[in-house]
Design a protein around this motif. Structure first.
Motif, PDB file in Angstrom:
ATOM      1  N   ASP A 196       2.123  -8.509   3.763  1.00 38.97           N
ATOM      2  CA  ASP A 196       1.080  -8.865   2.802  1.00 38.97           C
ATOM      3  C   ASP A 196      -0.207  -9.270   3.516  1.00 38.97           C
ATOM      4  OD1 ASP A 196       0.253  -9.308   0.065  1.00 38.97           O
ATOM      5  OD2 ASP A 196       0.255 -11.451   0.568  1.00 38.97           O
TER       6      ASP A 196
ATOM      7  N   ASP B  89      -7.566  -8.114  -3.852  1.00 35.72           N
ATOM      8  CA  ASP B  89      -6.352  -7.708  -4.561  1.00 35.72           C
ATOM      9  C   ASP B  89      -6.493  -6.307  -5.140  1.00 35.72           C
ATOM     10  OD1 ASP B  89      -5.125 -10.117  -3.991  1.00 35.72           O
ATOM     11  OD2 ASP B  89      -5.677 -11.034  -5.906  1.00 35.72           O
TER      12      ASP B  89
ATOM     13  N   GLU C 163      -4.263  -2.963  -4.284  1.00 35.66           N
ATOM     14  CA  GLU C 163      -3.634  -2.122  -5.307  1.00 35.66           C
ATOM     15  C   GLU C 163      -3.999  -0.660  -5.107  1.00 35.66           C
ATOM     16  OE1 GLU C 163      -4.453  -3.548  -9.255  1.00 35.66           O
ATOM     17  OE2 GLU C 163      -3.760  -5.562  -8.764  1.00 35.66           O
ATOM     18  N   ARG C 164      -5.260  -0.377  -4.771  1.00 36.35           N
ATOM     19  CA  ARG C 164      -5.666   1.010  -4.512  1.00 36.35           C
ATOM     20  C   ARG C 164      -4.967   1.560  -3.281  1.00 36.35           C
ATOM     21  NH1 ARG C 164     -10.614  -0.810  -6.605  1.00 36.35           N
ATOM     22  NH2 ARG C 164     -11.386  -1.492  -4.580  1.00 36.35           N
TER      23      ARG C 164
ATOM     24  N   THR D  54      -2.009   0.590  -1.962  1.00 38.59           N
ATOM     25  CA  THR D  54      -0.558   0.711  -2.089  1.00 38.59           C
ATOM     26  C   THR D  54      -0.124   1.523  -3.297  1.00 38.59           C
ATOM     27  OG1 THR D  54      -0.405  -1.348  -3.343  1.00 38.59           O
ATOM     28  CG2 THR D  54      -0.170  -1.495  -0.946  1.00 38.59           C
ATOM     29  N   GLY D  55      -1.001   1.648  -4.287  1.00 42.47           N
ATOM     30  CA  GLY D  55      -0.649   2.380  -5.498  1.00 42.47           C
ATOM     31  C   GLY D  55       0.237   1.602  -6.447  1.00 42.47           C
ATOM     32  N   ARG D  56       0.359   0.315  -6.209  1.00 39.93           N
ATOM     33  CA  ARG D  56       1.181  -0.507  -7.108  1.00 39.93           C
ATOM     34  C   ARG D  56       0.459  -1.802  -7.428  1.00 39.93           C
ATOM     35  NH1 ARG D  56       3.347  -4.445  -3.690  1.00 39.93           N
ATOM     36  NH2 ARG D  56       3.494  -3.801  -1.547  1.00 39.93           N
ATOM     37  N   PRO D  57       0.581  -2.269  -8.674  1.00 41.55           N
ATOM     38  CA  PRO D  57      -0.079  -3.535  -9.044  1.00 41.55           C
ATOM     39  C   PRO D  57       0.623  -4.718  -8.375  1.00 41.55           C
ATOM     40  CG  PRO D  57       1.188  -2.659 -10.888  1.00 41.55           C
ATOM     41  CD  PRO D  57       1.255  -1.646  -9.788  1.00 41.55           C
ATOM     42  N   ARG D  58      -0.147  -5.758  -8.153  1.00 41.22           N
ATOM     43  CA  ARG D  58       0.398  -6.954  -7.514  1.00 41.22           C
ATOM     44  C   ARG D  58       0.821  -7.950  -8.584  1.00 41.22           C
ATOM     45  NH1 ARG D  58      -0.455  -8.330  -2.487  1.00 41.22           N
ATOM     46  NH2 ARG D  58      -1.109 -10.431  -3.033  1.00 41.22           N
ATOM     47  N   ASP D  59       1.946  -8.605  -8.332  1.00 44.99           N
ATOM     48  CA  ASP D  59       2.426  -9.666  -9.210  1.00 44.99           C
ATOM     49  C   ASP D  59       1.888 -10.999  -8.721  1.00 44.99           C
ATOM     50  OD1 ASP D  59       3.929  -7.836 -10.620  1.00 44.99           O
ATOM     51  OD2 ASP D  59       5.706  -8.142  -9.363  1.00 44.99           O
TER      52      ASP D  59
ATOM     53  N   GLU E 225       3.734 -12.513  -5.721  1.00 50.95           N
ATOM     54  CA  GLU E 225       3.494 -12.036  -4.364  1.00 50.95           C
ATOM     55  C   GLU E 225       2.373 -12.783  -3.665  1.00 50.95           C
ATOM     56  OE1 GLU E 225       3.028  -7.828  -4.008  1.00 50.95           O
ATOM     57  OE2 GLU E 225       4.425  -7.445  -5.614  1.00 50.95           O
TER      58      GLU E 225
END
Length: 97
Positions: free
Chosen positions: A3, A81, A85-86, A88-93, A96
Motif C-alpha cells: 500500500d 487515492d 484506483e486508476r 490498480t483498477g479496483r476501488p479502495r475500501d 485499507e
C-alpha cells in the motif's frame, strides 16, 4: 506492491502531472519573450526563436508523455487515492487506509 509503495507511485505520478503544466507555462513565456525580442530587433528577418521553441516543445512532449495528461498543483489524499484506483483498477475500501 504494498500500500505504501502504491501511495508513493501515485504521488510521483501526480507530481509529474503538475510539473508538466508548470513546464508548459514556462515554455509559453519563453516563446513569447524570444518572439518579442526577434520582432523588436529584426522583424521580417530569419525567425531564429523557432529553434528554442522547437527544442522546448520536444521536452514538453516527453514531459507530457511522462505525466499522462493534465494535473493539479496541490494534491489531497483523495487525489492520491483516486490515482491508486486508476493504477490498480479496483476501488479502495476504508479498511485499507
Amino acid at each position: 506492491m504494498t500500500d505504501e509503495d502504491l501511495r508513493k507511485a501515485a504521488r510521483r505520478r501526480l507530481k509529474a502531472k503538475s510539473n508538466f503544466w508548470s513546464f508548459l507555462g514556462v515554455w509559453a513565456a519563453v516563446a513569447l519573450l524570444l518572439t518579442a525580442i526577434w520582432f523588436i530587433t529584426s522583424p521580417g528577418g530569419y525567425f531564429w526563436p523557432i529553434w528554442a521553441i522547437f527544442g522546448m516543445g520536444v521536452a514538453a512532449l516527453f514531459a507530457g508523455l511522462d505525466a499522462y495528461g493534465p494535473g493539479r498543483r496541490y494534491h489531497t489524499e483523495a487525489d492520491v487515492d483516486a490515482e491508486i484506483e486508476r493504477m490498480t483498477g479496483r476501488p479502495r475500501d476504508d479498511k485499507e487506509r
